[in-house]
Design an enzyme around this catalytic site. Structure first.
Site, PDB file in Angstrom:
ATOM      1  N   PRO A   1     -30.873  26.083 -51.351  1.00 21.39           N
ATOM      2  CA  PRO A   1     -32.062  26.712 -51.948  1.00 21.39           C
ATOM      3  C   PRO A   1     -31.632  27.910 -52.787  1.00 21.39           C
ATOM      4  CG  PRO A   1     -31.889  27.258 -49.606  1.00 21.39           C
ATOM      5  CD  PRO A   1     -30.803  26.282 -49.899  1.00 21.39           C
TER       6      PRO A   1
ATOM      7  N   CYS B   1     -30.246  35.022 -47.030  1.00 20.81           N
ATOM      8  CA  CYS B   1     -30.341  35.588 -48.369  1.00 20.81           C
ATOM      9  C   CYS B   1     -30.193  37.113 -48.312  1.00 20.81           C
ATOM     10  CB  CYS B   1     -31.708  35.212 -48.926  1.00 20.81           C
ATOM     11  SG  CYS B   1     -32.040  35.964 -50.479  1.00 20.81           S
TER      12      CYS B   1
HETATM   13  C1  LIG Z   1     -29.648  32.807 -57.796  1.00 20.50           C
HETATM   14  C2  LIG Z   1     -29.550  32.564 -56.323  1.00 20.50           C
HETATM   15  C3  LIG Z   1     -30.704  32.467 -55.568  1.00 20.50           C
HETATM   16  C4  LIG Z   1     -30.634  32.233 -54.198  1.00 20.50           C
HETATM   17  N1  LIG Z   1     -31.786  32.095 -53.497  1.00 20.50           N
HETATM   18  C5  LIG Z   1     -31.733  31.739 -52.184  1.00 20.50           C
HETATM   19  C6  LIG Z   1     -32.917  31.435 -51.475  1.00 20.50           C
HETATM   20  O1  LIG Z   1     -34.029  31.458 -52.016  1.00 20.50           O
HETATM   21  N2  LIG Z   1     -32.787  31.105 -50.161  1.00 20.50           N
HETATM   22  C7  LIG Z   1     -31.571  31.054 -49.522  1.00 20.50           C
HETATM   23  O2  LIG Z   1     -31.515  30.742 -48.333  1.00 20.50           O
HETATM   24  N3  LIG Z   1     -30.433  31.319 -50.187  1.00 20.50           N
HETATM   25  C8  LIG Z   1     -30.486  31.642 -51.496  1.00 20.50           C
HETATM   26  N4  LIG Z   1     -29.333  31.829 -52.191  1.00 20.50           N
HETATM   27  C9  LIG Z   1     -28.039  31.591 -51.517  1.00 20.50           C
HETATM   28  C10 LIG Z   1     -27.584  30.124 -51.720  1.00 20.50           C
HETATM   29  O3  LIG Z   1     -28.459  29.219 -51.089  1.00 20.50           O
HETATM   30  C11 LIG Z   1     -26.160  29.894 -51.181  1.00 20.50           C
HETATM   31  O4  LIG Z   1     -26.156  30.138 -49.804  1.00 20.50           O
HETATM   32  C12 LIG Z   1     -25.142  30.795 -51.849  1.00 20.50           C
HETATM   33  O5  LIG Z   1     -25.305  30.822 -53.249  1.00 20.50           O
HETATM   34  C13 LIG Z   1     -23.704  30.335 -51.508  1.00 20.50           C
HETATM   35  O6  LIG Z   1     -23.499  29.020 -51.955  1.00 20.50           O
HETATM   36  P1  LIG Z   1     -22.713  28.721 -53.340  1.00 20.50           P
HETATM   37  O7  LIG Z   1     -21.415  29.471 -53.286  1.00 20.50           O
HETATM   38  O8  LIG Z   1     -22.524  27.222 -53.344  1.00 20.50           O
HETATM   39  O9  LIG Z   1     -23.580  29.206 -54.457  1.00 20.50           O
HETATM   40  C14 LIG Z   1     -29.372  32.095 -53.552  1.00 20.50           C
HETATM   41  C15 LIG Z   1     -28.210  32.205 -54.324  1.00 20.50           C
HETATM   42  C16 LIG Z   1     -28.279  32.428 -55.685  1.00 20.50           C
HETATM   43  C17 LIG Z   1     -26.999  32.502 -56.480  1.00 20.50           C
END
Ligand SMILES: Cc1cc2nc3c(=O)[nH]c(=O)nc-3n(C[C@H](O)[C@H](O)[C@H](O)COP(=O)(O)O)c2cc1C
Length: 326
Positions: A16, A100
């Site tokens: 998400p 988050c």
């Molecule tokens: C722009 C953005 C918005 C995010 N919004 C949420 C969110 O609404 N809910 C959530 O649980 N994590 C949120 N995250 C965290 C991501 O779900 C994820 O855990 C984090 O980006 C690490 O994964 P990645 O390295 O594959 O990006 C957000 C991350 C980013 C970059």
């Protein structure tokens, strides 16, 4: 892998991401084979539900995949009401955000800040699980700070309270997005609980997804930023996990079709006026993967209007395709 009654076809999930994983992007990722896509977090505060932003986030009309809705907040009763509201609205899975670090959420001790209060975590999980008759899942970080990696404690609480799958971002709350994600804590959590574990953080290639899955023993992999402008990452991971080898990358014609369809879907979902502005960031991410596209990005961002964007993309990709074939 199953989450409650739902059989998940592929163990590759879209994380998400507020401002990113709206319905048009979820549909693109589902078409790439994502086993589960969760929408942008929704505040549990009912006072904001009537805003355009919340309404778009809650819109599940035409949703194609399993409808997983994420809620964020810190008050058990409000979260339970938000869960019920979303289930009435068509949610098939309720995901609780404790992962988050965004300020807006944390000002009210929500998101990953909650990890410092396991007793409150327990009350939230119990109240939400008891309030709905759909599976409830949880997304956490490995802990509150590097000195306080209490992910195992939280995972055991989650399992005890009936949480049906647990996604873990391999960073602590204090780490924000700095440094590299670590997977040892995720592996340790997987050893201690028997609910499905989803490993998340910095998975930007299919090879890394395979390494992380093997290292952690996780039941599924979750990708976030790596899929921005590159939803083919999901297809590649699905293929590698299933067949043990990398698929051929997407052809330019397929990239063109996907980008143009995505932008059209954004225009339809948000309406042309809002849509053309929101399309810019996605196009910009796609262009990160197309060499020598810097000047086109500038030109694209200057276009005011939905039709102009589509005409421009068609022209841009036609030119690229002609150059490629000559
Ligand atoms: C722009 C953005 C918005 C995010 N919004 C949420 C969110 O609404 N809910 C959530 O649980 N994590 C949120 N995250 C965290 C991501 O779900 C994820 O855990 C984090 O980006 C690490 O994964 P990645 O390295 O594959 O990006 C957000 C991350 C980013 C970059």
């Amino acid at each position: 892998m199953k989450i409650g009654p739902y059989t998940i076809d592929n163990p590759v999930f879209l994380a998400p991401m507020a401002g990113v994983t709206d319905q048009p992007f979820r549909h693109i990722c589902q078409a790439m084979g994502a086993g589960l896509t969760t929408g942008e977090m929704q505040s549990s505060n009912p006072e904001v539900w009537d805003t355009d932003k919340s309404k778009a986030r809650m819109d599940l009309t035409n949703e194609r995949g399993i409808r997983s809705v994420q809620i964020a907040g810190c008050e058990p009763e409000l979260l339970a009401q938000a869960a019920q509201f979303n289930v009435e609205n068509g949610a098939q899975i309720i995901d609780i955000n404790m992962g988050c670090p965004a300020k807006k959420v944390n000002k009210k001790l929500a998101g990953s800040a909650l990890l410092q209060d396991p007793e409150l975590v327990q009350r939230i999980l119990r109240t939400v699980v008891n309030s709905v008759n759909v599976p409830v899942t949880l997304k956490i970080r490995t802990g509150w700070s590097p000195e306080n990696r209490n992910g195992i404690e939280i995972a055991k609480i989650a399992e005890g309270e009936g949480i049906q799958a647990l996604a873990i971002h391999g960073r602590t709350r204090e780490c924000l997005f700095k440094g590299e994600a670590e997977y040892a804590t995720i592996a340790a959590i997987k050893q201690k609980v028997s609910i499905p574990i989803i490993a998340n953080g910095d998975i930007t290639t299919a090879a890394k997804a395979l390494t992380v899955k093997n290292f952690t023993g996780a039941d599924a992999i979750m990708v976030g930023r790596g899929a921005q402008g590159n939803p083919w990452l999901i297809q590649e991971i699905v293929h590698l996990l299933r067949y043990g080898k990398m698929p051929a990358g997407p052809q330019l014609a397929e990239i063109a079709d996907t980008v143009i369809q995505h932008v059209k879907d954004i225009h339809i979902f948000y309406g042309d006026q809002k849509g053309y502005r929101l399309a810019r960031k996605h196009v910009s991410w796609y262009l990160n993967h197309i060499p020598d596209s810097k000047s086109y990005r500038r030109a694209f961002n200057a276009i005011e209007g939905a039709t102009g964007q589509i005409d421009s993309l068609v022209e841009f990709f036609d030119k690229l395709l002609k150059e490629k074939s000559s």
